[in-house]
Design a protein around this motif. Structure first.
Motif, PDB file in Angstrom:
ATOM      1  N   ALA A  77       0.830  -1.364   0.039  1.00 27.48           N
ATOM      2  CA  ALA A  77      -0.058  -0.076  -0.166  1.00 27.48           C
ATOM      3  C   ALA A  77       1.064   1.260   0.002  1.00 27.48           C
ATOM      4  CB  ALA A  77      -0.853   0.085   1.251  1.00 27.48           C
ATOM      5  N   GLY A  78       0.373   2.548  -0.515  1.00 27.32           N
ATOM      6  CA  GLY A  78       0.839   3.455  -0.209  1.00 27.32           C
ATOM      7  C   GLY A  78       0.552   4.116   1.086  1.00 27.32           C
ATOM      8  N   GLY A  79       1.607   4.458   1.971  1.00 24.08           N
ATOM      9  CA  GLY A  79       1.497   5.088   3.237  1.00 24.08           C
ATOM     10  C   GLY A  79       1.037   6.442   3.079  1.00 24.08           C
ATOM     11  N   ARG A 165      -7.505   4.147  -8.055  1.00 24.30           N
ATOM     12  CA  ARG A 165      -6.567   4.985  -8.549  1.00 24.30           C
ATOM     13  C   ARG A 165      -5.185   4.852  -7.715  1.00 24.30           C
ATOM     14  NH1 ARG A 165      -7.477  11.396  -8.548  1.00 24.30           N
ATOM     15  NH2 ARG A 165      -5.341  12.090  -9.406  1.00 24.30           N
ATOM     16  N   PHE A 166      -4.189   4.731  -8.649  1.00 24.70           N
ATOM     17  CA  PHE A 166      -2.875   4.658  -8.127  1.00 24.70           C
ATOM     18  C   PHE A 166      -2.369   6.242  -7.533  1.00 24.70           C
ATOM     19  CE2 PHE A 166       1.691   4.160  -8.189  1.00 24.70           C
ATOM     20  CZ  PHE A 166       1.963   3.117  -7.349  1.00 24.70           C
ATOM     21  N   VAL A 167      -2.045   6.561  -6.634  1.00 25.92           N
ATOM     22  CA  VAL A 167      -2.057   7.569  -6.028  1.00 25.92           C
ATOM     23  C   VAL A 167      -0.398   8.221  -6.121  1.00 25.92           C
ATOM     24  CG1 VAL A 167      -2.159   9.296  -4.095  1.00 25.92           C
ATOM     25  CG2 VAL A 167      -3.822   7.607  -4.435  1.00 25.92           C
ATOM     26  N   THR A 168      -0.030   9.034  -6.817  1.00 26.44           N
ATOM     27  CA  THR A 168       1.180   9.180  -7.255  1.00 26.44           C
ATOM     28  C   THR A 168       1.692  10.856  -7.093  1.00 26.44           C
ATOM     29  OG1 THR A 168       0.969   9.666  -9.378  1.00 26.44           O
ATOM     30  CG2 THR A 168       1.503   7.239  -9.049  1.00 26.44           C
ATOM     31  N   SER A 215       5.043   0.167   0.625  1.00 21.58           N
ATOM     32  CA  SER A 215       5.800   0.349  -0.542  1.00 21.58           C
ATOM     33  C   SER A 215       6.260   1.756  -0.992  1.00 21.58           C
ATOM     34  CB  SER A 215       5.206  -0.491  -1.826  1.00 21.58           C
ATOM     35  OG  SER A 215       4.007   0.078  -2.240  1.00 21.58           O
ATOM     36  N   ASP A 216       5.411   2.584  -0.660  1.00 19.88           N
ATOM     37  CA  ASP A 216       5.600   4.089  -1.221  1.00 19.88           C
ATOM     38  C   ASP A 216       5.011   4.955  -0.520  1.00 19.88           C
ATOM     39  OD1 ASP A 216       3.602   2.438  -3.267  1.00 19.88           O
ATOM     40  OD2 ASP A 216       3.065   4.654  -2.831  1.00 19.88           O
ATOM     41  N   ARG A 217       5.062   6.331  -0.588  1.00 17.69           N
ATOM     42  CA  ARG A 217       4.301   7.211   0.194  1.00 17.69           C
ATOM     43  C   ARG A 217       3.185   8.116  -0.518  1.00 17.69           C
ATOM     44  NH1 ARG A 217       3.441   8.077   5.391  1.00 17.69           N
ATOM     45  NH2 ARG A 217       3.312  10.402   4.583  1.00 17.69           N
TER      46      ARG A 217
HETATM   47  N1  ADE Z   1      -0.537   0.459  -3.510  1.00 14.90           N
HETATM   48  C1  ADE Z   1       0.890   0.595  -3.480  1.00 14.90           C
HETATM   49  N2  ADE Z   1       1.001   1.982  -3.441  1.00 14.90           N
HETATM   50  C2  ADE Z   1      -0.069   2.565  -3.723  1.00 14.90           C
HETATM   51  C3  ADE Z   1      -0.456   4.064  -4.257  1.00 14.90           C
HETATM   52  N3  ADE Z   1       0.569   4.831  -4.162  1.00 14.90           N
HETATM   53  N4  ADE Z   1      -1.512   4.305  -4.342  1.00 14.90           N
HETATM   54  C4  ADE Z   1      -2.543   3.211  -4.498  1.00 14.90           C
HETATM   55  N5  ADE Z   1      -2.283   1.938  -4.395  1.00 14.90           N
HETATM   56  C5  ADE Z   1      -1.173   1.455  -4.007  1.00 14.90           C
END
Ligand code: ADE
Length: 248
Positions: A77-79, A165-168, A215-217
């Protein structure tokens, strides 16, 4: 009693699959399921693919076709919560669908037909899962060490948000999180499947719990951090935590 271990992507599952005994591969609804024995327990390993609909379909197949007794999601997940760092582990107490909005007819984020904004995970299964993570963090020594983390991994227990949505981008992450926090819902992490599985499991009254490694912020480097973490670390966490969970 058969436990479903569900992940979104192969990288999150590969370590588990490598340890599966008497594995039997079955294809249903365009998905691959592995029935077998993991650390002496009857399991079905499943991959949902990405997004809420894919996850809901997979959860339904696990329940209707494979007759599993409980579902555990393991993935990344994104923290987004304060102090939720890359390499930390989040166990979901409940889920919210951050892209659900039927306001003003219903409260913002609430899925009509369900009580409240948050979709609860099973408290007993969640307690077992978080205890398993605690044991891993205490006993695993340097097992979880990796190049992506700055501090020793920590366990966070609380609310996770799912949406398609993949949050970037940190502005998007804030826009998603801040209104939820203002409404009293402190979101720790974002991902794309868990809330859908939680909803299906509520429908069937089937115990559900979820563990997500950060895995990411969910910021501008997420598109780089996510694949690197997936390739090098994700399966190691899943393998160790699921082993401990099955032993609890
Ligand atoms: N899973 C891992 N990282 C994520 C993110 N940044 N946005 C959505 N799902 C995710």
């Amino acid at each position: 009693m058969t436990t479903a271990i569900l992940s979104a992507l192969p990288e999150e599952q590969s370590g588990l699959l490598a340890r599966l005994e008497q594995g039997q591969r079955l294809v249903h609804a365009g998905r691959v399921f592995w029935r077998g024995s993991l650390h002496g327990h009857s399991v079905v390993l499943a991959l949902s693919g990405i997004g809420k609909v894919a996850a809901a379909t997979t959860a339904t197949v696990l329940i209707e076709r494979f007759r599993v007794a409980r579902i555990v999601f393991t993935g990344v997940a994104g923290g987004v919560g304060e102090g939720v760092a890359v390499g930390d582990i989040v166990v979901a107490q409940d889920y919210v669908q951050h892209d659900m909005d039927v306001s003003p007819l219903f409260e913002r984020w609430r899925v009509p037909g369900y009580e409240g904004v948050c979709l609860p995970c099973d408290p007993t299964l969640t307690a077992i899962l978080s205890e398993a993570v605690n044991v891993c963090l205490v006993s695993a020594g340097s097992y979880f060490d990796h190049e992506f983390m700055d501090t020793a991994p920590r366990l966070h227990l609380g609310l996770v948000a799912s949406g398609d949505r993949f949050v970037t981008c940190s502005e998007v992450a804030r826009a998603l999180r801040d209104p939820l926090v203002a409404a009293g819902h402190d979101v720790l992490a974002v991902e794309m499947e868990g809330a859908a599985v939680a909803q299906v499991c509520l429908d069937y009254q089937l115990p559900f719990a979820a563990v997500r490694t950060v895995s990411d912020r969910a910021d501008a480097s997420a598109h780089v951090d996510f694949p690197a973490f997936m390739e090098k670390v994700a399966s190691r966490y899943a393998e160790r935590i699921v082993q401990q969970f099955l032993e609890e």
